[in-house]
Design a protein around this motif. Sequence first.
Motif, PDB file in Angstrom:
ATOM      1  N   LEU A 145      -0.804   9.972  -0.348  1.00  0.00           N
ATOM      2  CA  LEU A 145       0.530   9.626  -1.397  1.00  0.00           C
ATOM      3  C   LEU A 145       1.477   8.468  -0.555  1.00  0.00           C
ATOM      4  O   LEU A 145       1.247   7.769  -2.197  1.00  0.00           O
ATOM      5  N   ALA A 146       2.058   8.733   0.233  1.00  0.00           N
ATOM      6  CA  ALA A 146       2.758   7.901   0.632  1.00  0.00           C
ATOM      7  C   ALA A 146       2.161   5.907   0.579  1.00  0.00           C
ATOM      8  O   ALA A 146       3.105   5.672   0.095  1.00  0.00           O
ATOM      9  N   PRO A 187       7.780   5.030  -3.928  1.00  0.00           N
ATOM     10  CA  PRO A 187       8.808   5.912  -4.479  1.00  0.00           C
ATOM     11  C   PRO A 187       9.579   7.332  -4.327  1.00  0.00           C
ATOM     12  O   PRO A 187      10.530   7.381  -4.838  1.00  0.00           O
ATOM     13  N   LEU A 188       8.754   8.077  -4.559  1.00  0.00           N
ATOM     14  CA  LEU A 188       9.232   9.233  -4.474  1.00  0.00           C
ATOM     15  C   LEU A 188       9.898  10.363  -3.125  1.00  0.00           C
ATOM     16  O   LEU A 188       9.469   9.122  -1.891  1.00  0.00           O
ATOM     17  N   THR A 189      10.326  10.786  -3.563  1.00  0.00           N
ATOM     18  CA  THR A 189      10.793  11.652  -2.542  1.00  0.00           C
ATOM     19  C   THR A 189      10.161  12.110  -0.884  1.00  0.00           C
ATOM     20  O   THR A 189       9.151  12.588  -2.287  1.00  0.00           O
ATOM     21  N   GLU A 190      10.537  12.339  -0.179  1.00  0.00           N
ATOM     22  CA  GLU A 190       9.352  13.421   0.223  1.00  0.00           C
ATOM     23  C   GLU A 190       9.196  14.360   0.321  1.00  0.00           C
ATOM     24  O   GLU A 190       7.938  15.094  -0.037  1.00  0.00           O
ATOM     25  N   ALA A 202       5.407  16.121  -1.228  1.00  0.00           N
ATOM     26  CA  ALA A 202       5.122  17.114  -0.928  1.00  0.00           C
ATOM     27  C   ALA A 202       4.724  18.439  -1.642  1.00  0.00           C
ATOM     28  O   ALA A 202       3.741  19.638  -1.745  1.00  0.00           O
ATOM     29  N   ALA A 203       5.262  18.305  -2.874  1.00  0.00           N
ATOM     30  CA  ALA A 203       4.713  19.193  -4.201  1.00  0.00           C
ATOM     31  C   ALA A 203       3.432  18.963  -4.918  1.00  0.00           C
ATOM     32  O   ALA A 203       2.933  19.954  -5.501  1.00  0.00           O
ATOM     33  N   ASP A 212       0.328  20.488  -3.061  1.00  0.00           N
ATOM     34  CA  ASP A 212      -0.727  21.731  -3.941  1.00  0.00           C
ATOM     35  C   ASP A 212      -1.029  21.218  -5.694  1.00  0.00           C
ATOM     36  O   ASP A 212      -1.802  21.950  -6.039  1.00  0.00           O
ATOM     37  N   GLN A 213      -1.028  20.753  -6.278  1.00  0.00           N
ATOM     38  CA  GLN A 213      -1.793  19.901  -7.820  1.00  0.00           C
ATOM     39  C   GLN A 213      -3.347  19.231  -6.933  1.00  0.00           C
ATOM     40  O   GLN A 213      -3.578  18.539  -8.134  1.00  0.00           O
ATOM     41  N   LEU A 214      -3.666  18.736  -5.778  1.00  0.00           N
ATOM     42  CA  LEU A 214      -4.540  17.828  -5.154  1.00  0.00           C
ATOM     43  C   LEU A 214      -5.006  18.530  -5.050  1.00  0.00           C
ATOM     44  O   LEU A 214      -5.893  19.367  -4.619  1.00  0.00           O
TER      45      LEU A 214
END
Length: 221
Positions: free
Chosen positions: A158-159, A166-169, A173-174, A177-179
Amino acid sequence: MATRTPPQESMPRQQRRLRDERRMAALREIPTLRDLPAPELRLLGRHAVLRVFANNATIVTERMPTDYLFIVIQGVVTVNLHDRNGRDVSLGCLPVGTMFGENALLGNRFGGNSVVAQSVCHLLQIPHDILRRESQQLPQLMAHLRAMYRTRLVQATLARVPFLAPLTEPERAALIDQLIVRDVPRGEYIIKVGNRPNGLDRKSTRLNSSHANISYAVFCL
């Protein structure tokens, strides 16, 4: 009938037993290790070496895989990597009790990352060679490392995706759970023209795994 007196423990054997017990007691203070069975703790205690790193010291570099598994005993370290556009991306802090360095041990599929001390850090260091050689004697530890590796594989993937970097860590992380992670054999369609996908793929287009077996991730909608 005379009672047989058990043979006395030799001094070297006694010293080794007491040393093992002290090291095992210390390892049980580490949250990630306290539930390991005694034989695994004993083996780890015999091969673990304490290392101290200064504040801002680089422990692992992104370009050079480490030959050790590390366990944070005191202090805080941060993990960073670069996405495909060269942007520096933080994967967050690793608090006391966290292990790292399993990437090169288990496959190095998500590339390297850099680990930097954010304070004076005390780490336990265990050689990968020992863990590979003794893996059959460390079933619970190796199972924990494999689960941790899979989680970090998704985090690093993802990173490295530019539109997610640009998303925060916590936001990345959230998303975990959707992957749904899927393995696709060569020649099988991932998405066909005319079929409505049931998720948001990392590449939303017609895809056919014609060149090799691949793994990809889908966001559930």
